[in-house]
Design a protein around this motif. Structure first.
Motif, PDB file in Angstrom:
ATOM      1  N   HIS A  44      -4.533  18.473  -4.116  1.00 50.19           N
ATOM      2  CA  HIS A  44      -3.343  17.200  -4.148  1.00 50.19           C
ATOM      3  C   HIS A  44      -2.819  17.215  -2.698  1.00 50.19           C
ATOM      4  O   HIS A  44      -2.553  16.235  -2.337  1.00 50.19           O
ATOM      5  CB  HIS A  44      -2.261  17.565  -4.916  1.00 50.19           C
ATOM      6  N   GLY A  45      -3.596  18.020  -1.874  1.00 48.69           N
ATOM      7  CA  GLY A  45      -3.340  18.031  -0.471  1.00 48.69           C
ATOM      8  C   GLY A  45      -4.007  16.787  -0.007  1.00 48.69           C
ATOM      9  O   GLY A  45      -3.756  16.343   1.094  1.00 48.69           O
ATOM     10  N   ALA A  46      -4.948  16.388  -0.636  1.00 50.00           N
ATOM     11  CA  ALA A  46      -5.882  15.189  -0.080  1.00 50.00           C
ATOM     12  C   ALA A  46      -5.137  13.939  -0.312  1.00 50.00           C
ATOM     13  O   ALA A  46      -5.808  12.968   0.281  1.00 50.00           O
ATOM     14  CB  ALA A  46      -7.222  15.294  -0.759  1.00 50.00           C
ATOM     15  N   PHE A  47      -4.122  13.823  -1.248  1.00 48.74           N
ATOM     16  CA  PHE A  47      -3.352  12.517  -1.333  1.00 48.74           C
ATOM     17  C   PHE A  47      -2.670  12.083  -0.067  1.00 48.74           C
ATOM     18  O   PHE A  47      -2.220  12.843   0.687  1.00 48.74           O
ATOM     19  CB  PHE A  47      -2.280  12.822  -2.415  1.00 48.74           C
ATOM     20  N   ARG A  48      -2.897  10.813   0.190  1.00 48.73           N
ATOM     21  CA  ARG A  48      -2.199  10.325   1.077  1.00 48.73           C
ATOM     22  C   ARG A  48      -0.544  10.324   0.884  1.00 48.73           C
ATOM     23  O   ARG A  48      -0.097  10.207  -0.150  1.00 48.73           O
ATOM     24  CB  ARG A  48      -2.441   8.580   1.111  1.00 48.73           C
ATOM     25  N   GLU A  49      -0.139  10.587   2.086  1.00 49.91           N
ATOM     26  CA  GLU A  49       1.353  10.648   2.108  1.00 49.91           C
ATOM     27  C   GLU A  49       2.186   9.200   2.228  1.00 49.91           C
ATOM     28  O   GLU A  49       3.495   9.214   2.346  1.00 49.91           O
ATOM     29  CB  GLU A  49       2.002  11.539   3.215  1.00 49.91           C
ATOM     30  N   ASP A  50       1.572   8.319   2.293  1.00 54.67           N
ATOM     31  CA  ASP A  50       2.229   6.890   2.330  1.00 54.67           C
ATOM     32  C   ASP A  50       1.568   6.070   1.712  1.00 54.67           C
ATOM     33  O   ASP A  50       0.629   6.143   0.847  1.00 54.67           O
ATOM     34  CB  ASP A  50       2.217   6.477   3.902  1.00 54.67           C
ATOM     35  N   HIS A  65       0.607  -1.113   0.094  1.00 53.34           N
ATOM     36  CA  HIS A  65       0.099   0.096   0.062  1.00 53.34           C
ATOM     37  C   HIS A  65       0.928   1.301   0.037  1.00 53.34           C
ATOM     38  O   HIS A  65       1.964   1.133   0.580  1.00 53.34           O
ATOM     39  CB  HIS A  65      -1.023   0.135   1.225  1.00 53.34           C
ATOM     40  N   GLY A  66       0.519   2.317  -0.638  1.00 56.33           N
ATOM     41  CA  GLY A  66       1.249   3.658  -0.555  1.00 56.33           C
ATOM     42  C   GLY A  66       1.823   3.718  -1.814  1.00 56.33           C
ATOM     43  O   GLY A  66       1.628   3.068  -2.826  1.00 56.33           O
TER      44      GLY A  66
END
Length: 260
Positions: A254-260, A70-71
């Motif tokens: 794009h701030g909504a994208f997961r960071e991992d 995942h990520g």
């Protein structure tokens, strides 16, 4: 400056008073140090809503969709992405040709730690990067550029690569230490044939289905419902916005994208 002046550089230069060839006051700092990353976006600025929507789809494809991990594909979260904003007096967009990227990253930013001048007056880079780039063609076809640079900042070798293949290439580059130029020349991840035009304007699930049919995606055969769950996990609300926009989510944050 003519060649005669450059040729006498070493004899004219005063002896160094320190290990550095430039004054400490000219060291790079937060004001001129570009964010680092593994994938660099090189497109015209300001970025149009249309291009932003295409870039959003590329970013979704830079996440794992195999059901095993995942990520992001490279396990680096949001830090793997760099948007190269052109300098006001420089080329727009920043380009790979003619050493343009390294000029933008180091020369225009006056990052003297990363370059030097030879006795013949040539600028060389001693921390040049080889990696993945997204240009206008990437947005239209979905294929990134894998690029190997020489120490003069110019492109030694480049090739197009589907995002899903970058995971293996990245591991070979960083984990095994494989030469990027050799990877471009000798491996089956690089594709130079043209992709269908406007392919990336389709909804993201259709793009994934096309890649899966071609054998470039979803080797485990998880299918559309699993991809839908992945996308909602990585980019919450994206699919709904894309549907409302007829296949293009031009305003996705794009701030909504997961960071991992």
């Amino acid at each position: 400056m003519d060649q005669a002046t450059r040729s006498t550089y070493q004899s004219r230069a005063p002896p160094r008073s320190s290990d550095s060839w430039f004054p400490a006051s000219l060291s790079s700092n937060a004001s001129n140090h570009h964010p680092s990353g593994e994938c660099h976006l090189l497109i015209p600025h300001p970025i149009t809503p249309h291009n932003w929507a295409l870039w959003t789809k590329i970013r979704i494809l830079l996440y794992n969709h195999d059901g095993e991990e995942h990520g992001t594909l490279w396990g680096m979260g949001d830090s793997c992405i760099t948007i190269c904003a052109p300098n006001p007096a420089g080329p727009n967009p920043v380009t790979l040709e003619g050493g343009g990227y390294n000029m933008w990253a180091y020369v225009e930013a006056a990052m003297f730690e990363y370059m030097a001048m030879t006795s013949s007056g040539s600028v060389v880079f001693h921390n040049w990067e080889s990696g993945f780039f997204a240009d206008q063609e990437t947005l239209e076809t979905g294929r990134l550029v894998l690029c190997a640079f020489g120490n003069n900042g110019g492109v030694k070798k480049s090739g197009r690569i589907w995002p899903v293949f970058t995971k293996d290439v990245f591991n070979l580059m960083t984990g095994v230490g494989k030469d990027v130029e050799g990877l471009i020349e000798g491996d089956s991840w690089i594709f130079d044939e043209e992709a269908p035009p406007d392919d990336m304007q389709k909804p993201i699930l259709e793009i994934m289905a096309t890649l899966a049919e071609a054998g470039f995606f979803d080797e485990n055969g998880r299918g559309e419902e699993a991809w839908r769950g992945d996308i909602e996990s990585y980019a919450p609300g994206y699919l709904e916005m894309e549907e409302e926009g007829g296949g293009m989510a031009e305003g996705y944050e794009h701030g909504a994208f997961r960071e991992d």
